[in-house]
Motif scaffolding. Sequence first.
Motif, short mmCIF file in Angstrom:
data_model
loop_
_atom_site.label_atom_id
_atom_site.label_comp_id
_atom_site.label_asym_id
_atom_site.label_seq_id
_atom_site.Cartn_x
_atom_site.Cartn_y
_atom_site.Cartn_z
N MET A 156 0.85 -1.20 0.00
CA MET A 156 0.00 0.00 0.00
C MET A 156 0.88 1.24 0.00
O MET A 156 1.99 1.24 0.54
N LYS A 157 0.35 2.32 -0.63
CA LYS A 157 1.11 3.56 -0.77
C LYS A 157 0.19 4.74 -0.52
O LYS A 157 -1.01 4.68 -0.76
N PHE A 158 0.78 5.85 -0.05
CA PHE A 158 0.01 7.08 0.11
C PHE A 158 0.96 8.26 0.29
O PHE A 158 2.14 8.09 0.63
N ASN A 159 0.42 9.47 0.06
CA ASN A 159 1.15 10.71 0.27
C ASN A 159 0.57 11.46 1.45
O ASN A 159 -0.65 11.43 1.67
N ILE A 160 1.43 12.16 2.19
CA ILE A 160 0.98 12.90 3.36
C ILE A 160 1.98 13.99 3.71
O ILE A 160 3.18 13.87 3.41
N SER A 161 1.51 15.07 4.35
CA SER A 161 2.39 16.13 4.84
C SER A 161 3.15 15.64 6.07
O SER A 161 2.58 15.00 6.95
N SER A 162 4.42 15.96 6.15
CA SER A 162 5.25 15.48 7.26
C SER A 162 4.79 16.03 8.60
O SER A 162 4.76 15.31 9.61
N LYS A 163 4.40 17.31 8.67
CA LYS A 163 4.00 17.90 9.94
C LYS A 163 2.62 17.39 10.38
O LYS A 163 2.38 17.18 11.57
N THR A 164 1.72 17.21 9.42
CA THR A 164 0.42 16.64 9.76
C THR A 164 0.60 15.23 10.31
O THR A 164 -0.01 14.85 11.31
N PHE A 165 1.45 14.47 9.65
CA PHE A 165 1.73 13.11 10.09
C PHE A 165 2.36 13.10 11.48
O PHE A 165 1.98 12.32 12.35
N GLN A 166 3.30 13.99 11.71
CA GLN A 166 3.97 14.07 13.01
C GLN A 166 2.99 14.43 14.11
O GLN A 166 3.04 13.86 15.21
N THR A 167 2.08 15.36 13.85
CA THR A 167 1.10 15.77 14.86
C THR A 167 0.22 14.60 15.28
O THR A 167 -0.02 14.37 16.47
N MET A 168 -0.27 13.84 14.31
CA MET A 168 -1.13 12.70 14.62
C MET A 168 -0.38 11.60 15.35
O MET A 168 -0.89 11.00 16.30
N LEU A 169 0.85 11.34 14.93
CA LEU A 169 1.63 10.29 15.59
C LEU A 169 2.03 10.71 17.00
O LEU A 169 2.06 9.88 17.92
N SER A 170 2.32 11.99 17.20
CA SER A 170 2.70 12.47 18.54
C SER A 170 1.55 12.28 19.52
O SER A 170 1.76 11.88 20.68
N ALA A 171 0.32 12.55 19.07
CA ALA A 171 -0.84 12.36 19.94
C ALA A 171 -1.03 10.89 20.27
O ALA A 171 -1.26 10.52 21.43
N THR A 172 -0.91 10.03 19.28
CA THR A 172 -1.10 8.60 19.49
C THR A 172 0.02 7.99 20.32
O THR A 172 -0.20 7.05 21.10
#
Length: 374
Positions: A1-17
Amino acid sequence: MKFNISSKTFQTMLSATFRVINAKSPLTILENFLFSLSGNTLTVKGSDQENNMTAELEVTEAEGEGAVAVPAKRMLDMLKEMPEQGLRIAIDSENQNMKITFAQGEFEFMCLPGDEYPEAKSRQDDALSFAMPASVMLAGLENTLYAASTDTIRPIMTGVCVDFKPESLVFVASDTHKLVKYENKAVQPGFERRFVLPAKACQLLRQLLDKEEGDLEIVMDANGATFRWGAYELSCVFVTGTYPPYERVIPKENPFVMEVDRNAFLAAARRMVLTANSGSRLVRMQINSDQVELTARDIDYARSGHETVPCNYQGNPMSLGFNGDYMVDVVANLPGDTISLSLSDPSRPGIFMPVEQPENASVLVLLMTMQLLD
């Protein structure tokens, strides 16, 4: 599976989780995030078995579907070192391999099969659902969590008791030395239900609801609750046991009332704690009509302190003592500029409250007094 995402958006969500993941876990798989891709929705999950945190975010140019467990700390550390930019993430489920491609280069590391990740227990069919402003839950936890016990001998006291009543929502926490009761009447559940949230779940909600302006949905059964807001979901298990009847220990008649500037009193109390006995932490208070005198001493180290703070006191002059650390903790967490201390007798608990209560809410703190031997 593949996808594109913004690095900061991704970091924000992962930091919360990531907040729910323990640094050391008996199950190695729980040191990972679980990534699940379905359509253009990426779901990120973290767990410590008792608490499960989930975040959903939209991605672009998604291809394929599936689930894979990704090393949590390594993934987050990589994102923290990246500037804001687009990322292309490709996951090979068969070879358990993940590649992150960005403008300057790429990262590649091994993953684990997603089917090894434990599933969270679903809520029972008779679960009760209730929605309220997220700010109400945040205020309740902010005003009470500090008073919860850290003594694991009585687990029921280590959490925050959430008491749903027909016309109000009540939060209570106590370590047997102090008890905080926060009641919000803006929320009227219309039913009765009580549960005790564990400290970790309280801390997660307090941190993550800080900037949430929308509603918080709670789905609760006899064993636990699921909280949903925005793109997040948190499931937790309640602390088992019966919470003590807190209403019985709150004095109904405390006729003598002292009003004092909170900041001035707090500053003086903090200074007195510096000279208090290292064992008892006793700070003595002599209350008169226009001032309260605070004193502390430690004979073993030949140190002492004395300070007066202006006040407005209605009642008989009174001499009493409090544990200085507990008193500072209470006064520091009370809202407002002016606080009141209601008393009936030096041997009975005092009630600290803000003179101006929060809108549609009330907060009071019961603090046990200490015996004065001289």
